[in-house]
Motif scaffolding. Sequence first.
Motif, PDB file in Angstrom:
ATOM      1  N   ARG A 116       0.841  -1.194   0.000  1.00 39.20           N
ATOM      2  CA  ARG A 116       0.000   0.000   0.000  1.00 39.20           C
ATOM      3  C   ARG A 116       0.877   1.246   0.000  1.00 39.20           C
ATOM      4  N   ILE A 117       0.266   2.344  -0.394  1.00 36.69           N
ATOM      5  CA  ILE A 117       0.996   3.605  -0.513  1.00 36.69           C
ATOM      6  C   ILE A 117       1.333   4.171   0.866  1.00 36.69           C
ATOM      7  N   ARG A 118       2.561   4.651   1.010  1.00 37.64           N
ATOM      8  CA  ARG A 118       2.894   5.506   2.157  1.00 37.64           C
ATOM      9  C   ARG A 118       3.043   6.929   1.596  1.00 37.64           C
ATOM     10  N   TRP A 119       2.089   7.799   1.970  1.00 41.51           N
ATOM     11  CA  TRP A 119       2.103   9.175   1.461  1.00 41.51           C
ATOM     12  C   TRP A 119       3.075  10.033   2.241  1.00 41.51           C
ATOM     13  N   ARG A 120       3.615  11.015   1.559  1.00 42.30           N
ATOM     14  CA  ARG A 120       4.341  12.071   2.263  1.00 42.30           C
ATOM     15  C   ARG A 120       3.347  13.011   2.933  1.00 42.30           C
ATOM     16  N   ALA A 121       3.760  13.596   4.047  1.00 43.98           N
ATOM     17  CA  ALA A 121       2.881  14.542   4.731  1.00 43.98           C
ATOM     18  C   ALA A 121       2.732  15.819   3.895  1.00 43.98           C
ATOM     19  N   GLU A 122       3.857  16.300   3.334  1.00 47.49           N
ATOM     20  CA  GLU A 122       3.838  17.519   2.519  1.00 47.49           C
ATOM     21  C   GLU A 122       3.811  17.098   1.059  1.00 47.49           C
ATOM     22  N   ARG A 123       2.718  17.438   0.357  1.00 49.22           N
ATOM     23  CA  ARG A 123       2.619  17.003  -1.040  1.00 49.22           C
ATOM     24  C   ARG A 123       2.441  18.209  -1.961  1.00 49.22           C
ATOM     25  N   GLU A 124       3.027  18.088  -3.159  1.00 49.49           N
ATOM     26  CA  GLU A 124       3.068  19.253  -4.049  1.00 49.49           C
ATOM     27  C   GLU A 124       2.666  18.940  -5.481  1.00 49.49           C
ATOM     28  N   GLY A 125       2.294  17.680  -5.760  1.00 48.82           N
ATOM     29  CA  GLY A 125       1.978  17.330  -7.140  1.00 48.82           C
ATOM     30  C   GLY A 125       3.208  16.802  -7.853  1.00 48.82           C
ATOM     31  N   HIS A 126       3.801  15.769  -7.303  1.00 49.05           N
ATOM     32  CA  HIS A 126       5.048  15.196  -7.808  1.00 49.05           C
ATOM     33  C   HIS A 126       4.997  13.705  -7.505  1.00 49.05           C
ATOM     34  N   ILE A 127       5.697  12.897  -8.347  1.00 51.22           N
ATOM     35  CA  ILE A 127       5.655  11.437  -8.126  1.00 51.22           C
ATOM     36  C   ILE A 127       6.173  11.091  -6.729  1.00 51.22           C
ATOM     37  N   ARG A 128       7.016  11.971  -6.196  1.00 54.01           N
ATOM     38  CA  ARG A 128       7.550  11.690  -4.856  1.00 54.01           C
ATOM     39  C   ARG A 128       6.572  12.054  -3.731  1.00 54.01           C
ATOM     40  N   ASP A 129       5.387  12.527  -4.100  1.00 62.44           N
ATOM     41  CA  ASP A 129       4.349  12.651  -3.069  1.00 62.44           C
ATOM     42  C   ASP A 129       4.046  11.276  -2.488  1.00 62.44           C
ATOM     43  N   ILE A 130       4.253  10.254  -3.305  1.00 69.65           N
ATOM     44  CA  ILE A 130       4.266   8.883  -2.771  1.00 69.65           C
ATOM     45  C   ILE A 130       5.693   8.648  -2.271  1.00 69.65           C
ATOM     46  N   GLU A 131       5.837   8.554  -0.941  1.00 69.01           N
ATOM     47  CA  GLU A 131       7.184   8.354  -0.412  1.00 69.01           C
ATOM     48  C   GLU A 131       7.708   7.003  -0.865  1.00 69.01           C
ATOM     49  N   CYS A 132       6.837   5.986  -0.778  1.00 70.62           N
ATOM     50  CA  CYS A 132       7.184   4.637  -1.200  1.00 70.62           C
ATOM     51  C   CYS A 132       5.940   3.780  -0.986  1.00 70.62           C
ATOM     52  N   PHE A 133       6.082   2.495  -1.258  1.00 75.63           N
ATOM     53  CA  PHE A 133       5.052   1.534  -0.873  1.00 75.63           C
ATOM     54  C   PHE A 133       5.579   0.710   0.287  1.00 75.63           C
ATOM     55  N   GLU A 134       4.658   0.135   1.049  1.00 77.61           N
ATOM     56  CA  GLU A 134       5.060  -0.726   2.160  1.00 77.61           C
ATOM     57  C   GLU A 134       4.125  -1.918   2.185  1.00 77.61           C
TER      58      GLU A 134
END
Lengths: 140, 173
Positions: A116-134
């Motif tokens: 499942r997705i681990r989201w970043r707390a601060e998101r800006e509209g970038h692929i890295r808004d998904i920190e990673c999957f876990e």
Amino acid sequence: MVIEYPFSRTTGPVIGAFLTGLREGVVVGIKGSDGRVLMPPTEYDPVTSESLNEMVEVGQTGQVTTWSWTEGRRYQPLDGRPFAWALIKLDGADTAMLHAVDVASPDQMSIGMRVRIRWRAEREGHIRDIECFEPEVGAS
Amino acid sequence: MSDLLLPPSLEGVEMVRSVRTPAHLDYSYTPGRAMSRFLTGLAEKKIRGQRCPSCGKVYVPPRGACPTDGVPTEEEVELPHTGTITTFCIVNVSFYGQGMEIPYVSALVLLDDSDIPLMHLVQEVPYDQVRTGMRVEAVWVSDDELKPTLESIKWFRPNGEPDRDASTMRGNA
């Protein structure tokens, strides 16, 4: 020595909507002419080449279709820690996306595993808004 | 492109239109023996070149070998801090990381007793007065700021000597 070129690029409407979704904490794909949901979305149909316009939300969990272990580097996901690059097919999507899976060792990776997705707390509209999957808790 | 049909979760939110994609190169530079002598010299306010034993030309920065004769350039030459502008460019376009007010002048400076010019800034003179043949001298950072980098020389400035005849520099520009 560090050299940095501060490029930015325009996204176009479809990738723009995909990245908007990430910023909002949802994942959107696009429906193809054959009914398949393409995720990440493409502007044109891979079969008919017609332009596509029906964006659909997919799930935030999915399964690993293939993967490769990497020792990790700065500027990559997880900032230098080892992780797995994986193709992940989210629930409700028919194609897979490349992203990182955070597990301690390759023993914990397998084809078909649930993530499942681990989201970043601060998101800006970038692929890295998904920190990673876990790994999905409770999944076998 | 027809209008996109968005899922309810994205209705009414502002759309992303561009994305940052910086190219970031982070690396260590290994200067080698000749460049190490040149760079450590700069930290001591010295400009060191090397002379070719075959053609006699003095190269600065030194690369350890003569590109014409292919032989090692082992003789070190300490160069004066004065030289002549062989050619120059007035920079009118600003760019990221530049750190200079435009317009400014970037020039090739042929140091006295050397045979190849060095690229550096020319300051302390209006940009439209810079010319080929102009005599210049190095302006160093303060002694406590000296480091093994060409930035130990802040820039070159006119030293007031009469211009050098450009034809005497032919083949060195």
